[in-house]
Every structure is written in C-alpha cells, then in structure tokens.
Design a protein around this motif. Sequence first.
Motif, short mmCIF file in Angstrom:
data_model
loop_
_atom_site.label_atom_id
_atom_site.label_comp_id
_atom_site.label_asym_id
_atom_site.label_seq_id
_atom_site.Cartn_x
_atom_site.Cartn_y
_atom_site.Cartn_z
N UNK A 1 0.75 -1.19 0.04
CA UNK A 1 -0.13 0.05 -0.02
C UNK A 1 0.99 1.28 -0.08
N UNK A 2 0.47 2.20 -0.85
CA UNK A 2 1.05 3.46 -0.76
C UNK A 2 0.45 4.70 0.41
N UNK A 3 -0.53 4.06 1.12
CA UNK A 3 -1.15 4.86 2.01
C UNK A 3 -0.94 4.29 3.52
N UNK A 4 -1.09 5.19 4.56
CA UNK A 4 -1.07 4.84 5.88
C UNK A 4 -2.42 4.43 6.43
N UNK A 5 -2.73 3.64 7.03
CA UNK A 5 -4.14 3.37 7.67
C UNK A 5 -4.11 3.26 9.14
N UNK A 6 -5.08 3.93 9.84
CA UNK A 6 -5.37 4.13 11.19
C UNK A 6 -6.39 3.23 11.85
N UNK A 7 -5.83 2.53 12.85
CA UNK A 7 -6.99 1.61 13.69
C UNK A 7 -6.91 2.51 15.15
N UNK A 8 -7.97 3.23 15.16
CA UNK A 8 -8.04 3.97 16.57
C UNK A 8 -8.77 3.13 17.72
N UNK A 9 -8.12 2.91 19.01
CA UNK A 9 -8.77 2.14 19.88
C UNK A 9 -9.34 2.95 21.07
N UNK A 10 -10.56 3.12 21.30
CA UNK A 10 -11.13 3.94 22.25
C UNK A 10 -12.13 3.14 22.95
N UNK A 11 -12.79 3.82 23.88
CA UNK A 11 -14.06 3.36 24.89
C UNK A 11 -14.70 4.52 25.27
N UNK A 12 -14.19 5.68 25.57
CA UNK A 12 -15.18 6.67 26.22
C UNK A 12 -15.04 6.40 27.74
N UNK A 13 -14.39 5.65 28.33
CA UNK A 13 -14.39 5.56 29.73
C UNK A 13 -13.12 4.90 30.19
N UNK A 14 -12.44 5.23 31.36
CA UNK A 14 -11.16 4.59 31.59
C UNK A 14 -11.42 3.12 32.08
N UNK A 15 -10.41 2.51 32.20
CA UNK A 15 -10.37 1.14 32.69
C UNK A 15 -11.24 -0.01 31.92
N UNK A 16 -11.55 0.09 30.96
CA UNK A 16 -11.83 -0.88 30.17
C UNK A 16 -11.18 -2.02 29.33
N UNK A 17 -9.79 -1.50 29.43
CA UNK A 17 -8.80 -2.53 28.90
C UNK A 17 -8.38 -2.10 27.47
N UNK A 18 -8.71 -0.85 27.01
CA UNK A 18 -8.57 -0.63 25.71
C UNK A 18 -7.03 -0.58 25.26
N UNK A 19 -6.24 -0.09 26.20
CA UNK A 19 -4.70 0.04 26.23
C UNK A 19 -4.20 -1.39 25.91
N UNK A 20 -4.50 -2.44 26.74
CA UNK A 20 -4.31 -3.74 26.66
C UNK A 20 -4.47 -4.28 25.18
N UNK A 21 -5.75 -3.96 24.84
CA UNK A 21 -6.07 -4.32 23.35
C UNK A 21 -5.18 -3.61 22.47
N UNK A 22 -4.86 -2.55 22.51
CA UNK A 22 -4.25 -1.65 21.53
C UNK A 22 -2.95 -2.16 21.40
N UNK A 23 -2.15 -2.55 22.51
CA UNK A 23 -0.80 -2.91 22.36
C UNK A 23 -0.80 -4.53 22.00
N UNK A 24 -1.59 -5.41 22.35
CA UNK A 24 -1.61 -6.54 21.59
C UNK A 24 -2.29 -6.87 20.36
N UNK A 25 -3.00 -6.08 20.03
CA UNK A 25 -3.78 -6.18 18.56
C UNK A 25 -2.31 -5.39 17.70
#
Length: 234
Positions: free
Chosen positions: A6-30
């Motif tokens: 690909x000649x373009x970058x793709x973005x996967x944004x990981x969010x929750x709208x609330x702290x403590x849901x595990x989104x950072x764990x998912x972001x790093x592991x994904x």
Amino acid sequence: MSVRQSDTARIVAVGSGKGGTGKTTVAAALAFALAQEHGRDVALIDFDPQGSLTRFTGQRAVADPLRAEPVAVHGMTLYRGGATLAGVSPSALATHLARAAAPGRTLVVDMRPMLDDPGHSVVLAQPHVFLLVVPELNPESIPEARKLAAMAEARGVPFRVVGNKEENRRPVKRALEFLSTGFGTEMSQVVIKRGAAVAEAHERQLPVTAYAPDSPPGRAIRQLADELVAEGVA
C-alpha cells in the motif's frame, strides 16, 4: 505471514469513552499481532496524556510528545505520550499524527478516555481510519461506548465494537445482548477475556499476544487482528 502492499497509511483508533475498560491492553496486543503475524509496519501512538500505553511498553512518558523522537518497542515504533497532550490544539495533534503516517504503515492509536478530548475529532477526520470501540461488558461502560460509536457514524467512519470482560467474572449476558442488538454487524464476534495472562503480561511490560499468544485473551486479540486484516482495514 501476510504483507499488504500500500502507498497509504491506515489508522486503527482504539477507544472506549471510559477509563479502565482494557483498551490499552487491546491496542498493544493488537498492534503486536499485526506486526508479528501479518508483517505490518506498525506505529503505536499514545494519545493519552497519562501515557498508559507508553508505560505499558516499558517506556517513560516524555515532556514534549509532539517533538520527541519515536522509539522501537517489541518490533514496532512507539510515539510516546505525556501530560502536555492534554492542552495541545487539534492542529498540533493532527501534525503529530501525520509524522507517523509513513506509506504502507498501520497506525494503532490509543485514544484518551474522555470523549470531549480533541484527539477524537482529529483522528476520526483522517482518511483510511477505522475505530475499534472496546467497552467492558458491564452496564456502566455501554453508554459511553454508544456515544463514541455515534461520533464515528456521524463522520462516516467504519467501526467495530469488541467486548472485554474479566475472565473470572460471570459473563454479563445482558450487556453483550444489548450491544449485539444495538450494533448488529458492527459488533465483533470476538469477546476478549481478561485474566491471569493479561496481568502477568502487564508485569513483564509485554503485549499479551507476545507473552501468552495461546491464552484466551491472546487468541481473541489475534483473531481480531485476522479479521481486520481480512477486511483490509489494518
């Protein structure tokens, strides 16, 4: 190992709208699964002033995340977080995001929990962006997850909702049914079960997909990576 040309970058944004849901764990592991199992050139971008993703990978938050040089972590490139991200302008955040967007790269962005943070509007305005909403499967997390999904819908951004729950807690069936009914095809069939493997990975400052790839959370997040690759969004 698959590699996307690909000649373009793709973005996967990981969010929750609330702290403590595990989104950072998912972001790093994904991100690790995309890099190691799918051959992606991955940049991890910590948009959270608390620097949760930065600390999680064994790094320290920096005084000026907008100018700090990225560092290599676990075969990926990390743009670190820091407290000054809380007060920067949307244009500065957009410039910060753009410097990571090398051709062919996949950017995995760990979003700040608060939905009024300008980072959400900046990221959702980018081309080739996909939003991964990670609510914990309990009633308190669902309203904010719905608001975040609505933000994506209003901007025409594709998104997926993936539930996250404690492995030793009785499954919150009502929450999962509510999300499935409300989101339909935008609700992932993957359900991530947190537990001992996630806690041990955190202690070792490793993504769970690196520390225990065949554990229940490791398998779930690897399956999620497979799905995103198959759909061409990562």
